[in-house]
Design a protein around this motif. Structure first.
Motif: not given
Length: 576
Positions: A65-70, A499-500, A514-520
């Motif tokens: 949902a927009g959060k990178p999974a590295f 949030v994990g 709808r989740f946003g990123t830190s830039d939204d």
């Protein structure tokens, strides 16, 4: 070591139908009809679901949902997302994603069986030849050892849950086993085996991290150095270009078509290295406490096999699996944080080594293993039945109180299908024990058939009788519904704090949020706290207003708080 002395009767084949039935039942139990579970199961599903419903860049750069999974590469997530999209009209997304999990597990079983079978036919492991005959044929001996290796793998305690999760780890398990099979295959078909090894290493590069991939590639070459029967030069020449081509395909595509790919790939490599930056006291203590149980009974049988074959440790049946297992175990010890994610990658190679120790087990040891399996699994199965009955009937009262203390709010439901399935698997266990006790067969796989059958029994009972309560205790479905019900109808996006990954994936899927990123510029904030941090900071003329707070009924540590951004109410200045 001296040659193993056994007769042809000791290699009587385990019925194919029984072996296949055990594998099919073991894999299908708990694979479907449940929610994504906390933690890594839900997180892995979240990446697949995001890909399936996202843009092309989501396929190239895994995220939730927009959060990178590295943590891992995208290969297994690609497969899961593809199945989700193909079966979208007929199968719900979590069940569709777990089809890939089941197929990977079946492929792992296949590679373990055939790899052991090829090693078991080799001349250096054949039993002593009697003057008047009576020793087993190489094909029969190899097939019996392969049956034993597969039963040992299925008997491993830690594989039951890990092998049914929607994670990249299940695919990595398959690829590590494929690499072992490729090295074994290269003993009699060098080019084909080297190609298998190259494809496995290349696939591992797309499914894990650069450090894990490099470690397994070096381990494969080290196996060829230790074992002179392996064609070292051919393995290096054939496998390396194949692996490099496959490994480079995804980063090249990401750099070409995905914005921010360079930074993402850099983080992916750094996270893969930082995960093994050095052990902490907590991680070592966790390994010391949990690894022995996770890999039981593979590790003690493998240790016995290494002892009995100590004169042939450079032989293929010892050198190949051990050369792949030792570097992985070193990575386990170097983990910076506690976890059992890598334990699973050790199980196939340990099971292969362990199978070659079965012909040398003493009768007393075999009987001790069998009785331990009979007693432990029968007691555990009885406990599962008692707890299930307590949930339905309220008797015994103490068990019922303990159950509802662990999962407050749970409401048990009776199902005939569940009951019949549990009765059938319990009856099969009783029949298996009766056969072993009454017949006392002399076949090699007799010492592990009860362990493999017992683990299958426990997993099936847990995934039938206990599935509702386990699902209730490990899903975020209810919390997601509560959050969604309190969201403003016209909200723009949700910003998260602490949030994990599992929670984020569950909320996005169950609540369609709808989740946003830190830039939204999001107007809703969702926080996960283990303690009360107070209200978030407000910036005039706006303030965060609490809409809802709650948690899962079965989790006392987590607490979620939902805030909405509003203008502060205007107050008329007072006159003095």
């Amino acid at each position: 070591m001296k040659r193993v002395r056994i007769t042809a009767s000791a290699t009587s084949a385990l019925p194919r139908s029984l072996l296949i039935a055990i594998c099919v039942i073991y894999v299908l139990a708990g694979l479907f009809g449940r929610d994504p579970w906390k933690n890594e199961d839900a997180a892995g599903f979240g990446v697949m679901w995001t890909m399936a419903h996202g843009q092309f860049s989501d396929w190239l750069l895994p995220n939730i949902a927009g959060k990178p999974a590295f943590e891992n590469g995208p290969l297994i997530f690609w497969l899961g997302a593809l199945v989700i999209r193909l079966l979208d009209r007929w199968v719900n997304a979590p069940d569709a994603a777990r089809i890939v999990t089941g197929l990977c597990f079946y492929a792992t079983c296949t590679f373990v069986w055939y790899g052991t079978y090829l090693l078991g036919r080799r001349p250096e492991v054949q039993p002593f030849k009697y003057a008047f005959g009576g020793e087993p044929e190489p094909r029969d001996y190899g097939r019996t050892l392969a049956d034993g290796a597969l039963l040992i793998l299925l008997a491993c305690f830690g594989l039951a849950e890990r092998g049914h999760e929607t994670t990249a780890g299940v695919g990595q398990l398959t690829l590590v086993t494929m690499a072992a099979y490729g090295l074994v295959r290269s003993l009699d078909k060098p080019r084909q085996g080297a190609a298998w090894f190259g494809v496995a290493i290349g696939g591992l590069a797309l499914a894990s991290t650069p450090l894990v991939t490099l470690t397994l590639w070096i381990a494969g070459l080290a196996a060829a150095v230790l074992c002179r029967a392996l064609p070292l030069r051919l393995i290096a020449v054939v496998s390396t270009p194949i692996a490099a081509l496959i490994a480079a395909s995804w980063p090249a595509a990401a750099l070409q078509w995905a914005p921010g790919a360079r930074q993402w790939l850099g983080e992916w490599g750094d996270v893969g290295v930082d995960s093994f930056s050095g052990p902490s006291f907590e991680s070592l203590a966790y390994t010391a406490k949990n690894f022995a149980l996770f890999a039981w009974p593979a590790w003690p049988l493998a240790a016995w096999s290494l002892y009995t074959w100590r004169g042939l440790r450079r032989a293929p049946h010892v050198a190949i699996p051990i050369a792949l297992a030792v570097p992985v175990f070193v990575l386990v010890l170097l983990q910076a944080h506690q976890g059992n994610r890598l334990y699973m990658l050790l199980l196939p190679t340990l099971s292969i080594v362990a199978a070659f120790g079965l012909p040398t087990l003493k009768r007393g040891t075999v009987n001790a293993i069998d009785w331990f399996a009979v007693l432990s699994f029968t007691v555990l199965a009885g406990f599962v039945w008692v707890v299930w009955l307590a949930g339905l009937t309220g008797f015994p009262a103490s068990t019922t109180r303990n159950l509802y203390r662990l999962v407050p709010g749970f409401k048990p439901e009776f199902s005939w299908i569940t009951l019949i399935s549990a009765i059938l698997v319990t009856g099969a266990w009783v029949a298996l024990v009766a056969w072993r006790v009454s017949r006392s067969p002399k076949v090699l796989w007799r010492s592990v058939v009860l362990s493999g059958g017992g683990t299958t029994l426990m997993w099936v009972l847990l995934m039938t009788l206990w599935l509702p309560v386990v699902n209730y205790g490990r899903t975020y479905r209810d919390v997601a519904a509560q959050i969604a019900a309190h969201l403003p109808p016209d909200y723009q996006c949700i910003r998260t704090a602490r949030v994990g990954d599992a929670q984020l994936a569950s909320f996005a899927y169950f609540g369609k949020m709808r989740f946003g990123t830190s830039d939204d510029d999001c107007d809703v904030l969702l926080r996960q706290d283990t303690q009360d941090y107070g209200a978030p900071l407000s910036v005039a003329p706006y303030e965060w207003r609490l809409l809802w707070e709650g948690r899962r009924a079965a989790d006392r540590d987590e607490r979620f708080r939902l805030y909405v951004l509003q203008e502060r109410p205007w107050r008329k200045p007072s006159r003095r």
